[in-house]
Design an enzyme around this catalytic site. Structure first.
Site, PDB file in Angstrom:
ATOM      1  N   LYS A 221       0.999  -1.088   0.043  1.00 57.79           N
ATOM      2  CA  LYS A 221      -0.073  -0.303  -0.018  1.00 57.79           C
ATOM      3  C   LYS A 221       0.720   1.374  -0.167  1.00 57.79           C
ATOM      4  O   LYS A 221       0.246   2.350  -0.522  1.00 57.79           O
ATOM      5  CB  LYS A 221      -0.907   0.114   1.309  1.00 57.79           C
TER       6      LYS A 221
ATOM      7  N   THR B 192      -8.102  10.039   4.318  1.00 58.24           N
ATOM      8  CA  THR B 192      -8.612   8.728   3.895  1.00 58.24           C
ATOM      9  C   THR B 192      -9.529   8.021   4.986  1.00 58.24           C
ATOM     10  O   THR B 192      -9.278   8.453   6.123  1.00 58.24           O
ATOM     11  CB  THR B 192      -7.710   7.687   3.451  1.00 58.24           C
TER      12      THR B 192
ATOM     13  N   SER C 108      -9.080   1.362   8.122  1.00 58.95           N
ATOM     14  CA  SER C 108      -8.532   0.878   9.433  1.00 58.95           C
ATOM     15  C   SER C 108      -7.490   0.086   9.255  1.00 58.95           C
ATOM     16  O   SER C 108      -6.808  -0.563  10.247  1.00 58.95           O
ATOM     17  CB  SER C 108      -9.596   0.092  10.324  1.00 58.95           C
TER      18      SER C 108
ATOM     19  N   GLN D 163      -1.922   3.335   7.421  1.00 56.35           N
ATOM     20  CA  GLN D 163      -0.479   3.275   7.806  1.00 56.35           C
ATOM     21  C   GLN D 163       0.403   3.896   6.560  1.00 56.35           C
ATOM     22  O   GLN D 163       1.019   4.650   6.696  1.00 56.35           O
ATOM     23  CB  GLN D 163      -0.173   1.973   8.396  1.00 56.35           C
TER      24      GLN D 163
ATOM     25  N   GLY E 289      -8.884  -7.751  -2.891  1.00 58.50           N
ATOM     26  CA  GLY E 289      -9.509  -6.953  -1.874  1.00 58.50           C
ATOM     27  C   GLY E 289     -10.564  -5.821  -2.574  1.00 58.50           C
ATOM     28  O   GLY E 289     -11.427  -6.139  -3.104  1.00 58.50           O
TER      29      GLY E 289
ATOM     30  N   GLY F 168      -7.183  -2.715  -6.131  1.00 52.95           N
ATOM     31  CA  GLY F 168      -6.155  -1.933  -6.347  1.00 52.95           C
ATOM     32  C   GLY F 168      -4.852  -2.871  -6.637  1.00 52.95           C
ATOM     33  O   GLY F 168      -4.156  -2.381  -7.872  1.00 52.95           O
TER      34      GLY F 168
END
Lengths: 311, 311
Positions: free
Chosen positions: B50, B72, B75, B80, B176, B179
């Protein structure tokens, strides 16, 4: 032992081991305020540096000796290492293990092709069982750490590390039986550039620390450490090498071992066993002395029972 | 998006990310009967791929936009990643998190310099809280996965993998929000050599699988999966890319995710999060179809709570 003994050993075992990677972590450099290079023997075949010594020791036997097999007593990484090294070389391995050894360790030995001989869990019974195998099968006994060929093999990890980073100022290793630290010390004596060797040892099993102090081999009366690979007794072949070539031993508390292990797991995303955390824990304990230094840490192994983690 | 968009993106984010290593395992090759190359994004900065998309998305904003910060709602790893990427670039990051998010995740975001805005744990409230920040602070909203700049950034992992191994026949990623898989698919379209993209998805949250079947974006009504990074809803920017460039999606059971995660931990001695195990689990589930193939697997991240392991 000479410089050539080490380079010959390294060439000899090369087909049977991995040249393990050296990893760094910006965050762990920040925490320690030093430049740390982790030699990842947790990525070694069967998951620990012991593969190096086991392979070398078997390769140094005659064909006649090899044909009769090898025997050791160990419930730890050397049992697996000797089994896998023997299998790779077409040699039979007999492993004497205490009947109380965890099933997961017995399975690992069997998985690598070792034949397990169970015995009552005392040192006397282990030695007796190994002697029986030597007599009955003619198998050659190999000690997990107190053996020159094993020591040489273990030293090849530091040899590789110094090939990659010739100007390391310190190398830290854990101390158990003393095979890794004395091999590392010999390799660094021949291939380092004024590089000092420091051992990490749990307070709970500080026989090597006390031996260096007293000048004679001391023993542990208890062994209440999570670093199960470091419970082994220091040997009479290792000890003089350690006396001559190891600068100092730093002892660490159990809680430091656990928190260092967790730190490496969480920040480096690699799995190390508790014994492996001891070297870096020793550095962290006295980190102000090592600020801005260039330091190698040998992460000795990664064999842990995931069902029994200390965190 | 063009080939040049990807190479430009890769050059742009280079100072802010790690080029992660590609690891192999003889044993996992034996188990899968294929040649597997694991792209270790678990070793990426902040522990997941990410970081790539977050860095690219911020870098694509104007100086004026950057000066007002980014916001954004997440969680997970994107919270992070955005915090750390923003910190590295001197940009303020506002992270909307449900009040129920684990303290360990809030701490990680704070550790990377993100400012947390807590909200009631529903999607509506998260979106509302993010809108408030956009209005009040003028912060730019960045979606964790349904954003072209984020997608391009995530694609650089596959770009690097294909630079190292141009003749991969398949690349597997988890799915998920979409992306990673769509970025991977674009990179492979431009830089692969007839390389197919396969997604791994838990049966429990198989919105992408069902969307490919129906031709329209489907939603998940439940999210009972251990792969917490894969609960996110597929987006309308990702979906057309997936339709065009992803060959197929293989779904896996929860038990397969756990056993694959354990296999990688025990055999590769590296820490991956459950979501990361889904891609290799998908391969193992249908391994007879991939015998002797040369396959890349993107290990997406390594952020796990060690106190809550599934084994």
């Amino acid at each position: 032992m000479t410089k050539k003994d080490l380079t010959d050993c390294s060439a000899r075992i090369k087909p049977y081991i991995h040249r393990t990677p050296v990893l760094t972590s910006t965050l762990l450099n920040e925490i320690s305020k030093a430049s740390i290079y982790f030699k990842c023997e947790n990525f070694q075949r069967m998951g620990a540096f012991k593969m190096r010594g086991a392979a070398n020791a078997i390769l140094q036997l005659s064909k006649e000796q090899q044909s009769k097999g090898v025997v050791t007593h160990s419930s730890g990484n050397f049992a697996q290492a000797l089994s896998l090294a023997a299998k790779s070389l077409g040699v039979k391995a007999y492993i004497v293990m205490p009947s109380t050894a965890p099933e997961v360790k017995k399975e690992a030995v069997r998985g690598y092709g070792g034949e397990i001989i169970e015995c009552i869990p005392t040192l006397e019974e282990r030695e007796k069982a190994a002697e029986v195998i030597q007599k009955e099968k003619g198998a050659f006994f190999l000690h997990p750490s107190n053996d020159l060929d094993v020591i040489l093999g273990q030293g090849t990890a530091a040899l590789e590390l110094l090939e990659d980073l010739p100007d390391l100022e310190y190398i830290f290793t854990p101390i158990g039986g003393g095979g890794l630290v004395s091999g590392t010390a010999l390799a660094t004596h021949y291939f380092g550039n004024d590089c000092k060797i420091i051992g990490g040892e749990p307070f709970e099993v500080d026989d090597a620390y006390r031996s260096l102090q007293s000048g004679a081999i001391e023993t542990n009366t208890t062994a209440n450490t999570i670093a199960d690979g470091l419970k082994t007794q220091l040997g009479d072949i290792n000890f003089p090498i350690i006396q001559k070539h190891v600068s100092e031993i730093i002892r660490v508390e159990e809680q430091e071992i656990i928190s260092t292990m967790k730190l490496i797991w969480e920040r480096m995303k690699i799995i190390i066993e508790p014994s492996s955390a001891v070297a870096f824990a020793a550095l962290l304990r006295e980190k102000q002395r090592f600020e801005n230094k260039k330091i190698g840490i040998i992460l000795s192994g990664g064999n842990v029972d995931l069902a029994k983690l200390p965190f």
